[in-house]
Design a protein around this motif. Structure first.
Motif, PDB file in Angstrom:
ATOM      1  N   ALA A 238      88.656  94.634  20.517  1.00 55.22           N
ATOM      2  CA  ALA A 238      88.346  95.634  21.540  1.00 55.22           C
ATOM      3  C   ALA A 238      89.407  96.742  21.461  1.00 55.22           C
ATOM      4  CB  ALA A 238      88.348  94.987  22.918  1.00 55.22           C
ATOM      5  N   GLN A 239      89.306  97.728  22.353  1.00 53.33           N
ATOM      6  CA  GLN A 239      90.317  98.782  22.369  1.00 53.33           C
ATOM      7  C   GLN A 239      91.688  98.162  22.638  1.00 53.33           C
ATOM      8  OE1 GLN A 239      87.578  98.605  24.230  1.00 53.33           O
ATOM      9  NE2 GLN A 239      86.477 100.548  24.334  1.00 53.33           N
ATOM     10  N   ARG A 240      92.704  98.803  22.078  1.00 62.16           N
ATOM     11  CA  ARG A 240      94.056  98.246  22.161  1.00 62.16           C
ATOM     12  C   ARG A 240      94.484  98.002  23.609  1.00 62.16           C
ATOM     13  NH1 ARG A 240      98.615 101.341  18.888  1.00 62.16           N
ATOM     14  NH2 ARG A 240      97.215 100.654  17.225  1.00 62.16           N
ATOM     15  N   GLU A 241      94.110  98.937  24.499  1.00 62.02           N
ATOM     16  CA  GLU A 241      94.563  98.795  25.884  1.00 62.02           C
ATOM     17  C   GLU A 241      93.878  97.630  26.601  1.00 62.02           C
ATOM     18  OE1 GLU A 241      91.403 102.139  25.857  1.00 62.02           O
ATOM     19  OE2 GLU A 241      93.022 101.398  24.567  1.00 62.02           O
ATOM     20  N   HIS A 242      92.788  97.102  26.052  1.00 61.53           N
ATOM     21  CA  HIS A 242      92.073  95.975  26.674  1.00 61.53           C
ATOM     22  C   HIS A 242      92.312  94.651  25.938  1.00 61.53           C
ATOM     23  CE1 HIS A 242      90.010  98.748  29.273  1.00 61.53           C
ATOM     24  NE2 HIS A 242      89.436  99.385  28.265  1.00 61.53           N
ATOM     25  N   GLU A 243      92.528  94.722  24.615  1.00 55.54           N
ATOM     26  CA  GLU A 243      92.544  93.518  23.785  1.00 55.54           C
ATOM     27  C   GLU A 243      93.571  92.492  24.258  1.00 55.54           C
ATOM     28  OE1 GLU A 243      91.406  90.912  20.757  1.00 55.54           O
ATOM     29  OE2 GLU A 243      90.457  92.778  21.385  1.00 55.54           O
ATOM     30  N   ASP A 244      94.817  92.927  24.443  1.00 55.15           N
ATOM     31  CA  ASP A 244      95.880  91.971  24.812  1.00 55.15           C
ATOM     32  C   ASP A 244      95.606  91.335  26.164  1.00 55.15           C
ATOM     33  OD1 ASP A 244      97.120  92.498  22.457  1.00 55.15           O
ATOM     34  OD2 ASP A 244      98.633  93.852  23.279  1.00 55.15           O
ATOM     35  N   ASP A 245      95.158  92.130  27.127  1.00 55.87           N
ATOM     36  CA  ASP A 245      94.889  91.595  28.465  1.00 55.87           C
ATOM     37  C   ASP A 245      93.749  90.577  28.428  1.00 55.87           C
ATOM     38  OD1 ASP A 245      95.079  91.615  31.448  1.00 55.87           O
ATOM     39  OD2 ASP A 245      93.056  92.440  31.274  1.00 55.87           O
ATOM     40  N   LEU A 246      92.690  90.914  27.684  1.00 57.34           N
ATOM     41  CA  LEU A 246      91.561  89.981  27.576  1.00 57.34           C
ATOM     42  C   LEU A 246      91.985  88.678  26.904  1.00 57.34           C
ATOM     43  CD1 LEU A 246      88.740  92.482  26.543  1.00 57.34           C
ATOM     44  CD2 LEU A 246      88.824  91.161  28.653  1.00 57.34           C
ATOM     45  N   TRP A 247      92.779  88.814  25.828  1.00 56.02           N
ATOM     46  CA  TRP A 247      93.219  87.616  25.107  1.00 56.02           C
ATOM     47  C   TRP A 247      94.095  86.737  26.010  1.00 56.02           C
ATOM     48  CZ3 TRP A 247      92.350  84.226  21.656  1.00 56.02           C
ATOM     49  CH2 TRP A 247      93.363  83.373  21.203  1.00 56.02           C
ATOM     50  N   ASN A 248      94.996  87.356  26.757  1.00 64.91           N
ATOM     51  CA  ASN A 248      95.872  86.579  27.647  1.00 64.91           C
ATOM     52  C   ASN A 248      95.053  85.822  28.690  1.00 64.91           C
ATOM     53  OD1 ASN A 248      98.207  87.368  26.328  1.00 64.91           O
ATOM     54  ND2 ASN A 248      98.497  89.172  27.629  1.00 64.91           N
ATOM     55  N   ARG A 249      94.029  86.461  29.229  1.00 62.40           N
ATOM     56  CA  ARG A 249      93.172  85.782  30.210  1.00 62.40           C
ATOM     57  C   ARG A 249      92.390  84.644  29.548  1.00 62.40           C
ATOM     58  NH1 ARG A 249      89.404  90.112  32.749  1.00 62.40           N
ATOM     59  NH2 ARG A 249      88.514  88.226  33.716  1.00 62.40           N
ATOM     60  N   PHE A 250      91.844  84.919  28.354  1.00 62.51           N
ATOM     61  CA  PHE A 250      91.048  83.911  27.626  1.00 62.51           C
ATOM     62  C   PHE A 250      91.919  82.703  27.272  1.00 62.51           C
ATOM     63  CE2 PHE A 250      89.132  82.312  23.611  1.00 62.51           C
ATOM     64  CZ  PHE A 250      87.874  82.016  24.084  1.00 62.51           C
ATOM     65  N   ARG A 251      93.089  82.989  26.706  1.00 62.71           N
ATOM     66  CA  ARG A 251      93.976  81.905  26.302  1.00 62.71           C
ATOM     67  C   ARG A 251      94.506  81.150  27.526  1.00 62.71           C
ATOM     68  NH1 ARG A 251      96.495  80.784  21.428  1.00 62.71           N
ATOM     69  NH2 ARG A 251      97.304  78.675  21.599  1.00 62.71           N
ATOM     70  N   GLY A 252      94.778  81.905  28.607  1.00 64.91           N
ATOM     71  CA  GLY A 252      95.274  81.267  29.822  1.00 64.91           C
ATOM     72  C   GLY A 252      94.275  80.279  30.399  1.00 64.91           C
ATOM     73  N   ALA A 253      92.972  80.651  30.380  1.00 62.70           N
ATOM     74  CA  ALA A 253      91.933  79.747  30.891  1.00 62.70           C
ATOM     75  C   ALA A 253      91.875  78.477  30.044  1.00 62.70           C
ATOM     76  CB  ALA A 253      90.581  80.462  30.885  1.00 62.70           C
ATOM     77  N   GLN A 254      91.935  78.635  28.731  1.00 62.26           N
ATOM     78  CA  GLN A 254      91.940  77.466  27.843  1.00 62.26           C
ATOM     79  C   GLN A 254      93.148  76.572  28.122  1.00 62.26           C
ATOM     80  OE1 GLN A 254      90.313  77.881  23.592  1.00 62.26           O
ATOM     81  NE2 GLN A 254      91.383  79.788  23.925  1.00 62.26           N
ATOM     82  N   ASP A 255      94.310  77.208  28.275  1.00 59.22           N
ATOM     83  CA  ASP A 255      95.532  76.430  28.490  1.00 59.22           C
ATOM     84  C   ASP A 255      95.432  75.581  29.754  1.00 59.22           C
ATOM     85  OD1 ASP A 255      96.570  77.501  26.216  1.00 59.22           O
ATOM     86  OD2 ASP A 255      97.863  78.971  27.219  1.00 59.22           O
TER      87      ASP A 255
END
Length: 409
Positions: A238-255
């Motif tokens: 995704a766009q750079r300004e969204h990618e990191d935030d989305l990944w952190n949320r996705f990974r956080g839910a998995q964790d």
């Protein structure tokens, strides 16, 4: 009256200069002696010599244009031709003629040099155009863009050609830059669209991942998280300004989910390890029943052990076959003892065994009588044949008698 190798003053004060065309009037002098008159006009001559020397030096050592040099030569020639000086005017004309030739040679030299520079500039600009047209097809957007900007700077540093040639080459050069810019804009527009689509997809994946984070349906949920990860990778960035935030949320839910699962599994593993110890103790207790000497007591003991076994619960999967195999071995040994006891005490089976044994015994007795009779009659071949048949019946009788013994008879 006074004289000089290049001039004279007559009695009227008229001053003359000697030339190849004869004497020429320089001027008149009434202010002093003839010597002073000649000296004055000789100084005029020396002034011309100095001026011509300076011009010669400028032509040789500076970038004085041919036009300016020719103007200066013409100005000096007018002064020489005016005969207002006493001296070797022909020598001055000769020096001016030589200077004209030098200026003309310099003019031709510069013309050749300018032509050469023009050819070099044309070649350089053509090379820039060719490279720009090649770069226009490149997909290396950053490197190609930087190189095209560098080519523009190079172009600006080159001399102009004739208007027609320069305009034609600049048109090609500018067209190549525009084509590249158009392709790059199209590429990044498409990339932006793809990244926006990826953002929407990942927003959806994040929402599902966060919804699943509290699930305790460990197996299916873990499998779904693996599917979500595969979809995440396939979605692209995704766009750079969204990618990191989305990944952190996705990974956080998995964790959150996997941390909870690990905690539960750790408790379960500890419990199953304790269960394994208990079942190994029961398997050891069961193995002490063997060999089975008291079938009824063995059955009762195994039943008690098995009831306690069933109440214990699961053991680690990799340890299950071994410990359960030990119990099954004891169970099979008891079953085999039961089957042997059943065969020994079964009345119908015993009756069938006794009947078969009686039939075989009668057949054996009959064959023996027939053999004795054949021998008595001297029919040895018949007797031999009957003996071979007797061997087979005797073997069956022996087997039947052994089976009958199992029933205790």
């Amino acid at each position: 009256m006074s004289s000089d190798p290049w001039g004279r003053v007559d009695e009227t004060g008229t001053v003359y200069v000697r030339t190849a065309d004869g004497e020429q009037v320089v001027g008149s002098w009434a202010a002093g002696s003839p010597e002073e008159a000649l000296a004055y006009f000789e100084r005029k001559y020396e002034g011309l010599v100095v001026e011509i020397g300076l011009l010669e030096k400028r032509v040789q050592t500076t970038d004085l244009s041919a036009k300016d040099a020719q103007t200066a030569i013409d100005h000096l020639r007018e002064q020489v031709d005016a005969h207002h000086a006493v001296g070797d005017l022909e020598a001055l004309r000769a020096r001016l003629d030589k200077l004209v030739a030098t200026v003309e040679a310099r003019r031709e030299e510069r013309k050749v040099q300018r032509a050469k520079q023009s050819d070099e500039a044309r070649k350089a600009k053509e090379d820039l155009v060719v490279e720009a047209e090649q770069l226009a097809q490149s997909d290396q957007w950053r490197a190609a863009g930087e190189r095209l900007r560098a080519l523009v700077d190079t172009w600006k540093g080159l001399p102009r050609l004739d208007r027609k040639s320069d305009d034609e080459l600049w048109h090609r050069f500018s067209h190549a830059r525009s084509a590249f810019s158009k392709r790059r804009k199209g590429h990044f527009a498409q990339l932006d669209a793809q990244r926006e689509e990826a953002r929407k997809t990942k927003e959806r994946l994040v929402s599902e991942a966060e919804a699943l984070s509290g699930s305790t349906d460990w197996g299916p949920t873990a499998a779904r998280y693996r599917e979500l990860m595969a979809e995440w990778k396939a979605a692209g960035r995704a766009q750079r300004e969204h990618e990191d935030d989305l990944w952190n949320r996705f990974r956080g839910a998995q964790d959150v989910f996997f941390a909870a699962r690990s905690s539960v599994f750790a408790e379960r593993d500890a419990e199953q390890s304790e269960n394994l110890k208990l079942k190994e103790e029961l398997a050891g207790e069961a193995e002490k029943i063997l060999p089975v000497t008291d079938l009824k007591g063995a059955r009762a003991a195994f039943r008690s052990i098995n009831e306690r076994w069933e109440a214990i619960g699961h053991v680690p999967r990799d340890a299950r076959p071994k410990v359960e195999g030990r119990m099954h071995a004891v169970e099979r040994a008891i079953q085999e003892a039961e089957e042997a006891e059943w065969r020994r005490t079964n009345p119908e089976a015993r009756a069938r065994a006794e009947g078969l044994t009686g039939q075989l015994q009668a057949a054996v007795d009959k064959l023996r009588a027939q053999i004795e009779q054949a021998r008595a009659q001297g029919n040895n071949s018949k007797a031999d044949k009957l003996e071979r048949e007797l061997e087979g019946r005797q073997a069956l009788l022996d087997q039947a008698l052994k089976g009958l013994q199992e029933f205790g008879g």
